[in-house]
Design an enzyme around this catalytic site. Structure first.
Site, PDB file in Angstrom:
ATOM      1  N   GLU A  53       0.700  -1.448  -0.350  1.00 37.40           N
ATOM      2  CA  GLU A  53       0.206   0.013  -0.011  1.00 37.40           C
ATOM      3  C   GLU A  53       0.954   1.299  -0.343  1.00 37.40           C
ATOM      4  OE1 GLU A  53      -1.910   3.569   1.346  1.00 37.40           O
ATOM      5  OE2 GLU A  53      -3.034   1.972  -0.162  1.00 37.40           O
ATOM      6  N   ASP A  54       1.714   1.199   0.715  1.00 37.33           N
ATOM      7  CA  ASP A  54       2.758   2.138   0.543  1.00 37.33           C
ATOM      8  C   ASP A  54       4.086   2.431   0.481  1.00 37.33           C
ATOM      9  OD1 ASP A  54       2.910   5.450   0.771  1.00 37.33           O
ATOM     10  OD2 ASP A  54       2.651   5.617   2.959  1.00 37.33           O
ATOM     11  N   HIS A 114      -0.459   0.352   7.265  1.00 36.52           N
ATOM     12  CA  HIS A 114      -0.804   1.540   6.642  1.00 36.52           C
ATOM     13  C   HIS A 114      -0.316   3.074   6.011  1.00 36.52           C
ATOM     14  CE1 HIS A 114      -5.261   3.321   5.128  1.00 36.52           C
ATOM     15  NE2 HIS A 114      -4.551   3.181   3.770  1.00 36.52           N
ATOM     16  N   ILE A 116       3.015   5.195   5.463  1.00 38.74           N
ATOM     17  CA  ILE A 116       4.375   5.503   5.953  1.00 38.74           C
ATOM     18  C   ILE A 116       5.242   6.415   5.189  1.00 38.74           C
ATOM     19  CG2 ILE A 116       4.825   3.158   6.362  1.00 38.74           C
ATOM     20  CD1 ILE A 116       6.741   3.041   3.713  1.00 38.74           C
ATOM     21  N   HIS A 133      -3.686   0.469  12.626  1.00 38.31           N
ATOM     22  CA  HIS A 133      -4.828   0.099  12.126  1.00 38.31           C
ATOM     23  C   HIS A 133      -5.578  -1.610  13.038  1.00 38.31           C
ATOM     24  CE1 HIS A 133      -5.977   2.945   9.646  1.00 38.31           C
ATOM     25  NE2 HIS A 133      -5.927   2.787   8.653  1.00 38.31           N
ATOM     26  N   ASN A 167      -5.076   8.043   7.224  1.00 35.39           N
ATOM     27  CA  ASN A 167      -4.906   7.126   5.564  1.00 35.39           C
ATOM     28  C   ASN A 167      -3.212   7.120   6.231  1.00 35.39           C
ATOM     29  OD1 ASN A 167      -4.487   7.239   2.508  1.00 35.39           O
ATOM     30  ND2 ASN A 167      -6.070   6.090   2.605  1.00 35.39           N
ATOM     31  N   ASP A 168      -2.606   8.803   5.855  1.00 36.80           N
ATOM     32  CA  ASP A 168      -1.439   8.578   5.688  1.00 36.80           C
ATOM     33  C   ASP A 168      -0.710   9.947   6.153  1.00 36.80           C
ATOM     34  OD1 ASP A 168       0.815   8.417   4.372  1.00 36.80           O
ATOM     35  OD2 ASP A 168       0.658   9.439   1.999  1.00 36.80           O
ATOM     36  N   ASN A 223      -7.165  11.425   1.299  1.00 34.72           N
ATOM     37  CA  ASN A 223      -6.201   9.589   1.118  1.00 34.72           C
ATOM     38  C   ASN A 223      -5.101  10.672   1.397  1.00 34.72           C
ATOM     39  OD1 ASN A 223      -5.079   7.649  -0.192  1.00 34.72           O
ATOM     40  ND2 ASN A 223      -7.240   7.054   0.326  1.00 34.72           N
ATOM     41  N   ASP A 268      -4.760   8.450  -5.507  1.00 32.44           N
ATOM     42  CA  ASP A 268      -4.664   7.768  -4.171  1.00 32.44           C
ATOM     43  C   ASP A 268      -3.565   8.115  -3.488  1.00 32.44           C
ATOM     44  OD1 ASP A 268      -4.031   5.808  -2.157  1.00 32.44           O
ATOM     45  OD2 ASP A 268      -5.629   4.467  -3.145  1.00 32.44           O
ATOM     46  N   ASN A 269      -2.138   7.345  -3.162  1.00 31.18           N
ATOM     47  CA  ASN A 269      -1.057   8.144  -2.874  1.00 31.18           C
ATOM     48  C   ASN A 269      -0.323   8.978  -3.781  1.00 31.18           C
ATOM     49  OD1 ASN A 269       0.111   9.429  -0.475  1.00 31.18           O
ATOM     50  ND2 ASN A 269       0.936   6.989  -0.492  1.00 31.18           N
TER      51      ASN A 269
HETATM   52  C1  NAG Z   1       1.679   8.138  -0.093  1.00 27.37           C
HETATM   53  O1  NAG Z   1       3.357   8.115  -0.266  1.00 27.37           O
HETATM   54  C2  NAG Z   1       3.931   8.697   0.252  1.00 27.37           C
HETATM   55  C3  NAG Z   1       5.693   8.922  -0.501  1.00 27.37           C
HETATM   56  O2  NAG Z   1       5.486   7.927  -0.944  1.00 27.37           O
HETATM   57  C4  NAG Z   1       4.960   7.809   1.836  1.00 27.37           C
HETATM   58  O3  NAG Z   1       5.193   8.762   3.078  1.00 27.37           O
HETATM   59  C5  NAG Z   1       2.748   7.660   2.146  1.00 27.37           C
HETATM   60  O4  NAG Z   1       2.508   7.070   3.753  1.00 27.37           O
HETATM   61  C6  NAG Z   1       2.249   7.026   1.353  1.00 27.37           C
HETATM   62  N1  NAG Z   1       1.015   6.311   1.947  1.00 27.37           N
HETATM   63  C7  NAG Z   1       0.384   5.195   1.837  1.00 27.37           C
HETATM   64  C8  NAG Z   1      -1.451   5.806   2.716  1.00 27.37           C
HETATM   65  O5  NAG Z   1      -0.040   5.200   1.195  1.00 27.37           O
END
Ligand code: NAG
Ligand code: NAG
Ligand code: NAG
Ligand code: NAG
Length: 354
Positions: A53-54, A114, A116, A133, A167-168, A223, A268-269
């Site tokens: 996911e991240d 989730h 990071i 979570h 989420n982030d 997000n 999303d990200n």
């Molecule tokens: C989204 O991307 C950033 C940078 O790569 C990262 O720090 C973050 O954790 C990501 N978040 C999710 C929810 O994917």
């Protein structure tokens, strides 16, 4: 006469419900299909099959990847496996992902990672902040990265009443970060209604040990969040509104909206290429297929690169698009020196040389 009025009211009621659902289908971009676009050298990362996911990458080329997210309403192929953080060294010829050991008394069985974010302090110590979570609640876990041992040492857990449905995060100082809340209701049934009714009750939070405050609100699922390379701007992806918002960040951590960009996909990200400042966005061209998963008709993946976002005419390039046969439900794309990693909510991960 009374019957006629009742019939008219029923008709109006039904057409409102119909309109609401068609607006919902539009927000989910329910009918979009993609034409394939792929850089030349891409391969799946063997060790990642159940979510990536991240992704966040250190200036030295070590990539952290969170895997195994369990999220209400979304599929998970390994429901009995706790989540993990993987490490991949992008300097290697043929990089592989390896799960990091976690020490320091952390409850690994309940790990459900989730978003990071990496934080490097003045002494060059590397910390990894992870949205977790456990039991579907939201906490932020802080780990210290031991590069020699290739392991994470658990340091502490941050909890706060405003840190809900996180989420982030993007960490900008010791225990100082922005976080997004992606839904209001924690109950998955109510949160579906929240999406259908377009309630826009989610927000961006600033957290520090001394002060916690909402700095932007009114999102239909806030997000991904990240900062520009010079740390002057904050970028927020509003998933269901298909928008990326640009904010100016102030010394007191408040945000002023500058502009918003519209897309034809669920954003999303976001990650920022530290060398060029370009934004890389993991997207869902068809959100309905992510939330209502069918392995016979899987969700597609899409990666967009945005150049010159602060100018009048940002350039948007579709770098990757695939109908789900190879990669399902892309969430994130991160680059390091011509190498691209694409992660997904619950599926595999792709490594490409650009
Ligand atoms: C989204 O991307 C950033 C940078 O790569 C990262 O720090 C973050 O954790 C990501 N978040 C999710 C929810 O994917
Ligand atoms: C993914 O999950 C499936 C089902 O639990 C398991 O068989 C498989 O080994 C997992 N893959 C990886 C790479 O962990
Ligand atoms: C934060 O800083 C900005 C820019 O300097 C200023 O406009 C705003 O009033 C400040 N807000 C608070 C709550 O101090
Ligand atoms: C997806 O694309 C592949 C290759 O381009 C094609 O063979 C396959 O039929 C497509 N699947 C769907 C469901 O459209």
């Amino acid at each position: 006469m009374g019957k006629l009025v009742a019939l008219v009211l029923l008709g109006v009621g039904l057409s409102l419900v119909g309109e609401m659902f068609s607006a919902f289908r539009e927000r989910m971009s329910a009918s979009r299909e993609v034409e394939p676009v792929e850089p030349e050298n891409c391969r799946l990362i063997e060790e990642l099959e159940n979510g990536s996911e991240d992704i966040d990458i250190l200036p030295s080329g070590l990539a952290f990847i969170s895997s195994g997210l369990k999220y209400p309403g979304l599929p998970n192929f390994a429901p009995d496996e706790p989540g993990k953080i993987f490490l991949m060294d992008l300097n290697e010829q043929n990089p592989r992902a390896q799960a990091l050991e976690i020490s320091g008394g952390f409850d690994k069985e309940l790990f459900n990672p989730h978003g990071i974010s990496i934080f490097i302090d003045k002494d060059h110590t590397v910390y990894l902040y992870v949205v977790n979570h456990p039991h579907m609640k939201s906490t932020v876990e802080i780990f210290k990265f031991e590069e020699q041992q290739r392991s994470l040492v658990y340091l502490k857990t941050i909890k706060h009443e405003l840190l809900k449905s996180v989420n982030d995060i993007v960490v900008l100082g010791p225990e100082q970060f922005y976080a997004t809340r992606d839904h209001y209701f924690t109950n998955s049934f109510l949160s579906l209604f929240e999406m259908i009714l377009d309630l826009r009750w989610t927000y961006v939070l600033f957290y520090s040990p001394r002060e916690v405050k909402v700095v932007a609100k009114g999102f239909c699922s806030a997000n991904g969040i990240t900062v520009s390379a010079d740390q002057k701007y904050v970028y927020v992806a509003e998933l269901l509104a298909h928008k990326i918002h640009v904010y100016e960040k102030h010394a007191n951590w408040t945000l002023t909206p500058l502009k918003s960009l519209d897309f034809n996909t669920l954003v999303d990200n976001i990650s920022v290429d530290p060398e060029t400042g370009d934004l890389w966005v993991g997207c869902h061209p068809n959100g309905m297929k992510v939330f209502f998963y069918d392995s016979e008709n899987p969700p597609a993946s899409e990666v967009l690169q945005i150049q010159n976002i602060l100018t009048e005419e940002p350039k948007v390039t579709q770098v990757y698009a695939e109908n789900g046969t190879v990669l399902q439900g892309s969430t994130v794309a991160s680059v390091y020196k011509g190498k691209l990693l694409i992660g997904t909510v619950f599926h595999k991960a792709l490594y490409c040389e650009l």
